[in-house]
Write an enzyme that holds these catalytic residues in place. Sequence first.
Site, short mmCIF file in Angstrom:
data_model
loop_
_atom_site.label_atom_id
_atom_site.label_comp_id
_atom_site.label_asym_id
_atom_site.label_seq_id
_atom_site.Cartn_x
_atom_site.Cartn_y
_atom_site.Cartn_z
CE1 TYR A 160 -3.88 2.03 1.18
CE2 TYR A 160 -2.11 3.36 2.32
CZ TYR A 160 -3.50 3.46 2.07
OH TYR A 160 -4.40 4.61 1.75
CB ALA A 162 5.30 0.48 -2.74
CE LYS A 164 -3.92 4.86 -1.66
NZ LYS A 164 -4.89 5.18 -2.66
CB ILE A 193 -11.22 9.92 5.30
CG1 ILE A 193 -10.28 11.10 5.16
CG2 ILE A 193 -12.65 10.49 5.12
CD1 ILE A 193 -10.28 12.26 5.88
#
Length: 258
Positions: A160, A162, A164, A193
Amino acid sequence: MRLEGKTVLVSGAGPGMGRATALLCAQEGATVVLVARRAEHLEETLQIVRRLGTPASEAAVAITGDVADAADAERIVLAARDAGGGRLDVLYSGGGGFFDPSVTLSEVEPSFWREAIGNTMEGPSNLARAAQPVMKRQGGGSMIFVTASESVQRGSNVAYGAAKAGVIGLARNLARELWEDNIRVNVVAPGLIRQRLGADADGIEVPEQTLSRRGHVSDVAHAALYFASDESSWVTGQLLSVDGGVDAGGRGLWDLER
């Protein structure tokens, strides 16, 4: 209205940040083209937008598709252009998944890695490739990619994080490459969020004006609105972190989750 007369393609227009962004853009006068893989989520978003009852909201269009597939992304972009009368002013590439802090390096199987990288990076890349000639012909446009704040990247798993981080690199290189076409490319980096907009939403809620609350989808939507509007006409290659001050050290990533 800040987006009157503009056509905005919102990819990842399900119940979360994409839905909030689509609704806010429609409130600001844009014709929104909604894209998601799940038809039921897409239909909910379309109905929420149309309940605004404005000419722009009545013109909203929903397209089911997978932007991680290059051919599907091109089909979607061309449909958005047609819905906008030949224009595509704003491309918003959202979507999520793969945020699982419990997954350790030894548990990241090759299939998980490929899916995380592919779904996170191929969508914005495919959409940008398809949208570039449309925006160039009309004299410019704005591309907005959604990634994750630095703290969220570090707080998840290696695949995740890497993926993003790769979205940020993609955007900054595109900003340099597309500068001469007057196409701006910027990134919104949300913190944690959790909230979603349900099918009964009728507008964008204004959150409490304090940093000590949880993040709200409207926080991300308003950041995207800035990059979509002409107010950011001299801004490109930038990352805006929307995380309540976590990256700045104001509080820990999980403080409000306890």
